[in-house]
Write a protein that holds these residues in place. Structure first.
Motif, PDB file in Angstrom:
ATOM      1  N   SER A   6      -7.944  -5.651  12.853  1.00 31.71           N
ATOM      2  CA  SER A   6      -8.965  -5.620  13.897  1.00 31.71           C
ATOM      3  C   SER A   6      -8.811  -4.461  14.872  1.00 31.71           C
ATOM      4  N   SER A   7      -7.602  -3.904  14.984  1.00 32.49           N
ATOM      5  CA  SER A   7      -7.434  -2.781  15.906  1.00 32.49           C
ATOM      6  C   SER A   7      -6.320  -1.856  15.416  1.00 32.49           C
ATOM      7  N   PRO A   8      -6.413  -0.584  15.790  1.00 30.52           N
ATOM      8  CA  PRO A   8      -5.322   0.339  15.456  1.00 30.52           C
ATOM      9  C   PRO A   8      -4.007  -0.100  16.093  1.00 30.52           C
ATOM     10  N   GLY A   9      -4.095  -0.736  17.254  1.00 28.67           N
ATOM     11  CA  GLY A   9      -2.882  -1.218  17.920  1.00 28.67           C
ATOM     12  C   GLY A   9      -2.108  -2.203  17.069  1.00 28.67           C
ATOM     13  N   GLN A  10      -2.819  -3.079  16.368  1.00 31.75           N
ATOM     14  CA  GLN A  10      -2.144  -4.021  15.468  1.00 31.75           C
ATOM     15  C   GLN A  10      -1.409  -3.277  14.360  1.00 31.75           C
ATOM     16  N   LEU A  11      -2.079  -2.289  13.775  1.00 31.12           N
ATOM     17  CA  LEU A  11      -1.459  -1.518  12.704  1.00 31.12           C
ATOM     18  C   LEU A  11      -0.202  -0.831  13.210  1.00 31.12           C
ATOM     19  N   TYR A  12      -0.281  -0.179  14.371  1.00 27.72           N
ATOM     20  CA  TYR A  12       0.898   0.505  14.913  1.00 27.72           C
ATOM     21  C   TYR A  12       2.021  -0.468  15.237  1.00 27.72           C
ATOM     22  N   HIS A  13       1.685  -1.649  15.707  1.00 19.78           N
ATOM     23  CA  HIS A  13       2.695  -2.673  15.969  1.00 19.78           C
ATOM     24  C   HIS A  13       3.448  -3.023  14.677  1.00 19.78           C
ATOM     25  N   HIS A  14       2.699  -3.246  13.599  1.00 21.97           N
ATOM     26  CA  HIS A  14       3.328  -3.585  12.323  1.00 21.97           C
ATOM     27  C   HIS A  14       4.127  -2.406  11.767  1.00 21.97           C
ATOM     28  N   LEU A  15       3.595  -1.201  11.900  1.00 20.41           N
ATOM     29  CA  LEU A  15       4.325  -0.023  11.421  1.00 20.41           C
ATOM     30  C   LEU A  15       5.621   0.173  12.204  1.00 20.41           C
ATOM     31  N   LYS A  16       5.597  -0.102  13.497  1.00 22.14           N
ATOM     32  CA  LYS A  16       6.813   0.021  14.318  1.00 22.14           C
ATOM     33  C   LYS A  16       7.878  -0.969  13.852  1.00 22.14           C
ATOM     34  N   SER A  40       0.812  -1.206   0.000  1.00 20.24           N
ATOM     35  CA  SER A  40       0.000   0.000   0.000  1.00 20.24           C
ATOM     36  C   SER A  40       0.853   1.266   0.000  1.00 20.24           C
ATOM     37  N   LEU A  41       1.922   1.263   0.791  1.00 18.96           N
ATOM     38  CA  LEU A  41       2.729   2.473   0.949  1.00 18.96           C
ATOM     39  C   LEU A  41       3.764   2.684  -0.150  1.00 18.96           C
ATOM     40  N   VAL A  42       4.092   1.651  -0.897  1.00 17.49           N
ATOM     41  CA  VAL A  42       5.124   1.818  -1.923  1.00 17.49           C
ATOM     42  C   VAL A  42       4.658   2.772  -3.030  1.00 17.49           C
ATOM     43  N   VAL A  43       3.350   2.946  -3.180  1.00 17.68           N
ATOM     44  CA  VAL A  43       2.827   3.865  -4.201  1.00 17.68           C
ATOM     45  C   VAL A  43       2.771   5.309  -3.706  1.00 17.68           C
ATOM     46  N   GLY A  44       2.902   5.500  -2.399  1.00 21.77           N
ATOM     47  CA  GLY A  44       2.909   6.852  -1.854  1.00 21.77           C
ATOM     48  C   GLY A  44       2.479   6.887  -0.408  1.00 21.77           C
ATOM     49  N   PRO A  45       2.705   8.018   0.259  1.00 18.63           N
ATOM     50  CA  PRO A  45       2.361   8.151   1.678  1.00 18.63           C
ATOM     51  C   PRO A  45       0.865   8.021   1.910  1.00 18.63           C
ATOM     52  N   LYS A  46       0.528   7.527   3.097  1.00 18.23           N
ATOM     53  CA  LYS A  46      -0.883   7.404   3.477  1.00 18.23           C
ATOM     54  C   LYS A  46      -1.042   7.695   4.960  1.00 18.23           C
ATOM     55  N   PRO A  47      -2.166   8.314   5.302  1.00 17.78           N
ATOM     56  CA  PRO A  47      -2.479   8.496   6.727  1.00 17.78           C
ATOM     57  C   PRO A  47      -2.846   7.154   7.366  1.00 17.78           C
ATOM     58  N   VAL A  48      -2.653   7.066   8.658  1.00 13.98           N
ATOM     59  CA  VAL A  48      -2.957   5.847   9.403  1.00 13.98           C
ATOM     60  C   VAL A  48      -4.420   5.444   9.225  1.00 13.98           C
ATOM     61  N   ALA A  49      -5.327   6.406   9.230  1.00  9.54           N
ATOM     62  CA  ALA A  49      -6.753   6.085   9.093  1.00  9.54           C
ATOM     63  C   ALA A  49      -7.030   5.392   7.762  1.00  9.54           C
ATOM     64  N   ASP A  50      -6.378   5.831   6.694  1.00 10.62           N
ATOM     65  CA  ASP A  50      -6.560   5.196   5.385  1.00 10.62           C
ATOM     66  C   ASP A  50      -6.005   3.774   5.393  1.00 10.62           C
ATOM     67  N   LEU A  51      -4.833   3.610   6.013  1.00  8.78           N
ATOM     68  CA  LEU A  51      -4.247   2.262   6.101  1.00  8.78           C
ATOM     69  C   LEU A  51      -5.160   1.340   6.899  1.00  8.78           C
ATOM     70  N   GLN A  52      -5.675   1.831   8.018  1.00 12.82           N
ATOM     71  CA  GLN A  52      -6.547   1.016   8.872  1.00 12.82           C
ATOM     72  C   GLN A  52      -7.775   0.561   8.084  1.00 12.82           C
ATOM     73  N   ALA A  53      -8.397   1.464   7.352  1.00  9.65           N
ATOM     74  CA  ALA A  53      -9.593   1.127   6.573  1.00  9.65           C
ATOM     75  C   ALA A  53      -9.252   0.170   5.433  1.00  9.65           C
ATOM     76  N   GLU A  54      -8.149   0.402   4.779  1.00  7.55           N
ATOM     77  CA  GLU A  54      -7.747  -0.413   3.636  1.00  7.55           C
ATOM     78  C   GLU A  54      -7.378  -1.833   4.035  1.00  7.55           C
ATOM     79  N   LEU A  55      -6.696  -1.980   5.139  1.00  5.44           N
ATOM     80  CA  LEU A  55      -6.176  -3.289   5.542  1.00  5.44           C
ATOM     81  C   LEU A  55      -7.145  -4.073   6.417  1.00  5.44           C
ATOM     82  N   ALA A  56      -8.142  -3.423   6.956  1.00  3.11           N
ATOM     83  CA  ALA A  56      -9.143  -4.078   7.788  1.00  3.11           C
ATOM     84  C   ALA A  56      -8.516  -4.879   8.935  1.00  3.11           C
TER      85      ALA A  56
END
Length: 106
Positions: free
Chosen positions: A45-55, A27-43
């Motif tokens: 289960s929690s923002p915490g999971q997304l932040y864990h992977h981003l870290k 998703s990010l290789v095509v360009g920057p994205k806000p966290v909210a867009d990533l969360q919606a796109e990747l579905a």
């Protein structure tokens, strides 16, 4: 390449190798994205999971945060991320590659 210490290389491959993190990279290789867009796109289960992977991806140098709440693949990492994806596709499409989940009997 074969003389490089394996630890840092394995950390990068491990970071990219998780299915959710690989989707984030796709998703990010095509360009920057806000966290909210990533969360919606990747579905996830929690923002915490997304932040864990981003870290994990950030620690590996595959993702950076150019501004608050926005992530991207840094310019120097775009080609390497695409090369990792191309290598994985090449191996996966070879005869004898592991079956895709939808190819397995049910």
């Amino acid at each position: 390449m074969l003389q490089q210490p394996t630890g840092p290389l394995a950390a990068i491959l491990a970071a990219a190798g998780h299915p959710a993190r690989f989707e984030i990279l796709q998703s990010l290789v095509v360009g920057p994205k806000p966290v909210a867009d990533l969360q919606a796109e990747l579905a996830l289960s929690s923002p915490g999971q997304l932040y864990h992977h981003l870290k994990t991806l950030t620690s590996a140098g595959l993702v950076e945060q150019p501004e608050r709440g926005v992530y991207r693949v840094p310019p120097h990492a775009i080609f390497p991320v695409l090369a990792l994806a191309a290598a994985a596709i090449d191996v996966a499409e070879r005869p004898g590659a592991p079956a895709k989940p939808h190819d397995l009997p049910g």
